[in-house]
Design a protein around this motif. Structure first.
Motif, PDB file in Angstrom:
ATOM      1  N   ASP A  99       9.318  -3.643 -12.361  1.00 38.33           N
ATOM      2  CA  ASP A  99      10.558  -3.352 -13.064  1.00 38.33           C
ATOM      3  C   ASP A  99      11.610  -2.862 -12.085  1.00 38.33           C
ATOM      4  O   ASP A  99      11.429  -2.900 -10.879  1.00 38.33           O
ATOM      5  N   ARG A 100      12.702  -2.393 -12.604  1.00 38.18           N
ATOM      6  CA  ARG A 100      13.843  -2.011 -11.773  1.00 38.18           C
ATOM      7  C   ARG A 100      13.541  -0.797 -10.889  1.00 38.18           C
ATOM      8  O   ARG A 100      14.293  -0.494  -9.965  1.00 38.18           O
ATOM      9  N   LEU A 101      12.439  -0.113 -11.140  1.00 35.45           N
ATOM     10  CA  LEU A 101      12.107   1.068 -10.361  1.00 35.45           C
ATOM     11  C   LEU A 101      11.248   0.743  -9.143  1.00 35.45           C
ATOM     12  O   LEU A 101      10.933   1.620  -8.355  1.00 35.45           O
ATOM     13  N   SER A 102      10.824  -0.512  -8.999  1.00 32.28           N
ATOM     14  CA  SER A 102       9.980  -0.910  -7.880  1.00 32.28           C
ATOM     15  C   SER A 102      10.814  -1.390  -6.707  1.00 32.28           C
ATOM     16  O   SER A 102      11.852  -2.026  -6.889  1.00 32.28           O
ATOM     17  N   VAL A 103      10.347  -1.105  -5.494  1.00 36.17           N
ATOM     18  CA  VAL A 103      11.021  -1.529  -4.270  1.00 36.17           C
ATOM     19  C   VAL A 103       9.988  -2.179  -3.354  1.00 36.17           C
ATOM     20  O   VAL A 103       8.946  -1.578  -3.065  1.00 36.17           O
ATOM     21  N   VAL A 104      10.261  -3.402  -2.909  1.00 34.20           N
ATOM     22  CA  VAL A 104       9.355  -4.071  -1.986  1.00 34.20           C
ATOM     23  C   VAL A 104       9.550  -3.493  -0.594  1.00 34.20           C
ATOM     24  O   VAL A 104      10.664  -3.478  -0.063  1.00 34.20           O
ATOM     25  N   LYS A 105       8.454  -3.017   0.006  1.00 36.39           N
ATOM     26  CA  LYS A 105       8.526  -2.371   1.302  1.00 36.39           C
ATOM     27  C   LYS A 105       8.224  -3.304   2.463  1.00 36.39           C
ATOM     28  O   LYS A 105       8.611  -3.045   3.600  1.00 36.39           O
ATOM     29  N   SER A 106       7.495  -4.403   2.212  1.00 30.74           N
ATOM     30  CA  SER A 106       7.053  -5.279   3.290  1.00 30.74           C
ATOM     31  C   SER A 106       8.232  -6.002   3.932  1.00 30.74           C
ATOM     32  O   SER A 106       9.027  -6.621   3.231  1.00 30.74           O
ATOM     33  N   GLU A 146       3.309   6.064   2.810  1.00 30.92           N
ATOM     34  CA  GLU A 146       4.204   4.917   2.898  1.00 30.92           C
ATOM     35  C   GLU A 146       3.435   3.717   3.454  1.00 30.92           C
ATOM     36  O   GLU A 146       2.811   3.803   4.518  1.00 30.92           O
ATOM     37  N   THR A 147       3.468   2.600   2.740  1.00 36.10           N
ATOM     38  CA  THR A 147       2.825   1.368   3.197  1.00 36.10           C
ATOM     39  C   THR A 147       3.889   0.281   3.290  1.00 36.10           C
ATOM     40  O   THR A 147       4.440  -0.148   2.275  1.00 36.10           O
ATOM     41  N   ASP A 148       4.191  -0.145   4.517  1.00 31.96           N
ATOM     42  CA  ASP A 148       5.242  -1.124   4.743  1.00 31.96           C
ATOM     43  C   ASP A 148       4.715  -2.497   5.146  1.00 31.96           C
ATOM     44  O   ASP A 148       5.454  -3.475   5.117  1.00 31.96           O
ATOM     45  N   THR A 149       3.459  -2.563   5.551  1.00 27.73           N
ATOM     46  CA  THR A 149       2.935  -3.803   6.110  1.00 27.73           C
ATOM     47  C   THR A 149       1.647  -4.218   5.427  1.00 27.73           C
ATOM     48  O   THR A 149       0.730  -3.420   5.268  1.00 27.73           O
ATOM     49  N   VAL A 150       1.582  -5.491   5.016  1.00 24.73           N
ATOM     50  CA  VAL A 150       0.351  -6.126   4.545  1.00 24.73           C
ATOM     51  C   VAL A 150       0.076  -7.283   5.485  1.00 24.73           C
ATOM     52  O   VAL A 150       0.953  -8.103   5.746  1.00 24.73           O
ATOM     53  N   THR A 151      -1.143  -7.367   6.005  1.00 19.04           N
ATOM     54  CA  THR A 151      -1.472  -8.406   6.979  1.00 19.04           C
ATOM     55  C   THR A 151      -2.930  -8.807   6.808  1.00 19.04           C
ATOM     56  O   THR A 151      -3.601  -8.385   5.860  1.00 19.04           O
ATOM     57  N   ARG A 165       8.092   7.779 -11.260  1.00 20.43           N
ATOM     58  CA  ARG A 165       6.854   7.263 -11.810  1.00 20.43           C
ATOM     59  C   ARG A 165       5.697   7.650 -10.894  1.00 20.43           C
ATOM     60  O   ARG A 165       5.848   7.791  -9.693  1.00 20.43           O
ATOM     61  N   SER A 166       4.534   7.840 -11.453  1.00 19.94           N
ATOM     62  CA  SER A 166       3.359   8.169 -10.648  1.00 19.94           C
ATOM     63  C   SER A 166       2.751   6.890 -10.074  1.00 19.94           C
ATOM     64  O   SER A 166       2.967   5.808 -10.580  1.00 19.94           O
ATOM     65  N   GLY A 167       1.999   7.052  -9.000  1.00 17.04           N
ATOM     66  CA  GLY A 167       1.283   5.896  -8.465  1.00 17.04           C
ATOM     67  C   GLY A 167       1.643   5.547  -7.043  1.00 17.04           C
ATOM     68  O   GLY A 167       0.847   4.976  -6.321  1.00 17.04           O
ATOM     69  N   GLY A 168       2.850   5.904  -6.577  1.00 17.02           N
ATOM     70  CA  GLY A 168       3.243   5.638  -5.209  1.00 17.02           C
ATOM     71  C   GLY A 168       3.245   4.167  -4.863  1.00 17.02           C
ATOM     72  O   GLY A 168       3.749   3.323  -5.615  1.00 17.02           O
ATOM     73  N   CYS A 169       2.648   3.813  -3.705  1.00 17.27           N
ATOM     74  CA  CYS A 169       2.657   2.434  -3.215  1.00 17.27           C
ATOM     75  C   CYS A 169       1.450   1.652  -3.733  1.00 17.27           C
ATOM     76  O   CYS A 169       0.395   2.218  -4.007  1.00 17.27           O
ATOM     77  N   TYR A 170       1.623   0.347  -3.836  1.00 19.37           N
ATOM     78  CA  TYR A 170       0.541  -0.553  -4.213  1.00 19.37           C
ATOM     79  C   TYR A 170       0.855  -1.926  -3.621  1.00 19.37           C
ATOM     80  O   TYR A 170       1.913  -2.139  -3.014  1.00 19.37           O
TER      81      TYR A 170
END
Length: 358
Positions: A186-193, A240-245, A213-218
């Motif tokens: 939703d509008r509260l999510s921000v893509v970090k990658s 903080e999780t910015d990278t998926v590899t 909102r609870s839950g932090g990064c996913y």
């Protein structure tokens, strides 16, 4: 001595699918049959599978003789157990400032947000195909690119900010169509990658929920064949999780504490039983890109031009290149392969000359 005319076709395919792309481009002029073979979808796909992995590094270079600053790129070897950078020839970058989305089968997906244009770019054969954004355009939450084997075609995903709707573009039809988005986007999510990660036929991004909102990064995923969104919970959602590899054939993430600027980054790997395990730590925060299972992290997007790589089994760093004393600095890097994909699509983006010495 045997020639292409008296060798069996199967043997010709076995030999030619192991040759570099530049040689194959020249060999298309040998005969109509050779040209047709090299340009066939089956040959291109087999050649892609057999092509060694490379990594593309994009630099900003100050050309003192011309008094200008340009972007150039190099295609570098990434053989098993080794990385080769020095001695590669820089070529002028064919675009203005763009963001790199990701790569698949040697095709790099980049986008120019101001022009609302997506480019599918093949550095090894210097061709590009240009895609316009969906007609109903709004700022995006996530952008991804990959291959769907169920329809033998490439797809681009565009999820609008707010998450209510997404669009999928298929390369063969040259059309966008609307699909449903995931309820959690939703509008509260921000893509970090900074880039999406393609793993097991699905796109992956690191996403952060709003502090309200609870839950932090996913991790948010999108299966390219079923076109279904899903989520993966992280071992340290508050970090903080910015990278998926991908490391050694497994999904991996890079996390760091937002409360301690000096804290080391942690590399987590997800095993086949869907359990996360801590692989090792990095003593600094830097963008991470996996090359053949080695972690390559660099001072990208800064004044530094350092590329180091780590063996994920030992965690020991080795210096690949240091550009801090030169007029060049690294702005991006990504894995690619030298394949013939895009051979029959798009237009040439050859700049006509290679980069000059700086």
């Amino acid at each position: 001595m045997a020639t292409a005319h008296n060798m069996c076709p199967e043997l010709i395919v076995e030999i030619f699918t192991r040759l570099p792309t530049q040689s194959l481009l020249r060999f298309r002029s040998v005969s109509k049959s050779i040209c047709g073979m090299i340009g066939s979808p089956d040959f291109i796909r087999l050649h892609s599978v057999r092509s060694p992995k490379k990594f593309t590094v994009i630099h900003r270079v100050n050309y003192k003789a011309e008094g200008v600053t340009k972007s150039v790129y190099t295609i570098n070897s990434a053989g098993e157990g080794q990385l080769s950078y020095m001695g590669t020839t820089p070529v002028e970058y064919p675009f203005a400032y763009v963001n790199i989305v990701g790569s698949c089968n040697g095709i790099l997906c980049v986008y120019e947000i101001d022009k609302r244009i997506i480019h599918l770019w093949k550095p090894s054969i210097r061709r590009k195909a240009t895609v316009l954004f969906p007609p109903v355009w709004t700022p995006g939450l996530a952008l991804g690119f990959g291959f769907d084997p169920s329809i033998d075609d490439y797809k681009i995903l565009w999820t609008v900010r707010g998450g209510e709707v997404s669009f999928v573009y298929t390369m063969k039809t040259h059309t966008w169509r609307e699909i449903a988005s995931h309820a959690d986007m939703d509008r509260l999510s921000v893509v970090k990658s900074p880039m999406m990660c393609l793993f097991n036929g699905a796109l992956h991004w690191a996403v952060k929920r709003d502090s309200r909102r609870s839950g932090g990064c996913y991790v948010m995923t999108f299966d390219l064949s079923s076109e279904v969104f899903s989520t993966i919970e992280l071992p340290e959602p508050s970090w903080e999780t910015d990278t998926v590899t991908v490391i050694k054939g497994c999904l991996a993430v890079v996390s760091s504490s937002s409360k301690d600027v000096d804290a080391s980054s942690r590399i987590w790997v997800r095993n086949t039983d869907a359990a996360w395990s801590l692989a090792f730590k990095l003593d600094m925060r830097q963008p991470v890109q996996s090359i053949n299972g080695d972690l390559v992290f660099s001072g990208c997007y800064s004044s530094k031009g350092i590329l180091d790589y780590h063996d994920p089994e030992t965690g020991v760093p080795s210096r690949l290149v240091d550009l801090t004393g030169s007029s060049s600095y690294v702005t991006a890097m990504i894995t690619c392969i030298e394949s013939l994909e895009l051979l029959h699509f798009g237009t040439s983006c050859h700049q006509g000359k290679q980069a000059l010495d700086c």
